[in-house]
Write an enzyme that holds these catalytic residues in place. Structure first.
Site, PDB file in Angstrom:
ATOM      1  N   ARG A  84       0.849  -1.191   0.000  1.00 47.81           N
ATOM      2  CA  ARG A  84       0.000   0.000   0.000  1.00 47.81           C
ATOM      3  C   ARG A  84       0.883   1.239   0.000  1.00 47.81           C
ATOM      4  NH1 ARG A  84      -5.086   1.931   3.478  1.00 47.81           N
ATOM      5  NH2 ARG A  84      -5.307   3.943   2.476  1.00 47.81           N
ATOM      6  N   ARG A  96      -7.019  -1.087  -3.005  1.00 51.71           N
ATOM      7  CA  ARG A  96      -5.890  -1.243  -2.083  1.00 51.71           C
ATOM      8  C   ARG A  96      -5.455  -2.688  -1.999  1.00 51.71           C
ATOM      9  NH1 ARG A  96      -8.905   2.574   2.165  1.00 51.71           N
ATOM     10  NH2 ARG A  96      -8.808   4.325   0.777  1.00 51.71           N
ATOM     11  N   ASP A  99      -5.841  -2.652   3.543  1.00 50.37           N
ATOM     12  CA  ASP A  99      -6.330  -1.527   4.339  1.00 50.37           C
ATOM     13  C   ASP A  99      -6.555  -2.057   5.746  1.00 50.37           C
ATOM     14  OD1 ASP A  99      -7.293   1.095   4.832  1.00 50.37           O
ATOM     15  OD2 ASP A  99      -9.358   0.438   4.548  1.00 50.37           O
ATOM     16  N   ASP A 101      -7.791  -0.621   9.429  1.00 47.29           N
ATOM     17  CA  ASP A 101      -8.359   0.499  10.181  1.00 47.29           C
ATOM     18  C   ASP A 101      -8.502   0.128  11.648  1.00 47.29           C
ATOM     19  OD1 ASP A 101      -8.725   2.282   8.030  1.00 47.29           O
ATOM     20  OD2 ASP A 101     -10.670   1.397   7.527  1.00 47.29           O
TER      21      ASP A 101
END
Length: 185
Positions: A84, A96, A99, A101
């Site tokens: 990324r 992507r 990812d 989070d």
């Protein structure tokens, strides 16, 4: 002191399942961090952004001694390890390789622009709430309420559980990638 954190992981480029499994291993290799639970894998339609392939998504519940910003920095280094690239002016909500989070950290509520807790859009995202609910039916999103109630109010179209895709917990037989240790330095 350790804290419970909820991480959402997703990939829509390359070997999506392999990338998510590598991410689980890398997170399990972080110092003072254990992966407590891994949700089922979901295939989900992208939300916003340009036309792009569907994502594979999952939620991890971890116990960590890392502070919130330390966990975020480690997550971003893991994303970079899997290709990324974060550049200024990049397409928001674009495709992507990975990812990661931070959805919630303990019961913290923070408006810090570097790491807003809980994640500011988690309550709107079935691709976060459905796998989270699968792994912790009694979960609550700080400041928003029970995950079950939030999920009940969302359209789940395009959020499909993939029973044939399973992520394994890190274990002694699967040491983290050698580069995972470098992610914390």
């Amino acid at each position: 002191m350790r804290h419970r954190a909820v991480l959402s992981v997703g990939s829509n480029l390359g070997d999506r399942l392999g990338t998510l499994q590598g991410c689980v291993q890398a997170i399990g290799g972080l110092p003072d961090t254990d992966v407590l639970a891994i949700s089922p894998v979901y295939e989900t339609a992208p939300v916003g952004g340009p036309a792009q392939p569907d994502y594979l998504n999952a939620v991890l519940i971890v116990s960590t001694g890392l502070p919130p910003l330390g966990l975020l920095a480690a997550a971003q280094r893991i994303e970079a390890e899997f290709g990324r690239v974060r550049t200024q002016g990049a397409v928001r909500f674009g495709p992507r390789t990975l990812d990661v989070d931070v959805i919630s950290y303990a019961e913290e509520i923070s408006g810090d622009p570097v790491l807003t807790l809980p994640h500011p859009r988690a309550h709107e995202r079935a691709f976060v709430l459905a796998p989270w609910h699968d792994v912790d039916a009694g979960a609550s999103l700080p400041g928003r309420g029970p995950v079950a109630g939030l999920l009940a109010g969302l359209d789940r179209h395009g959020v499909r559980r993939q029973p044939d895709m399973v992520l394994r917990r890190p274990g002694p037989e699967d040491p983290p990638k050698p580069s995972a240790r470098a992610l914390i330095s």
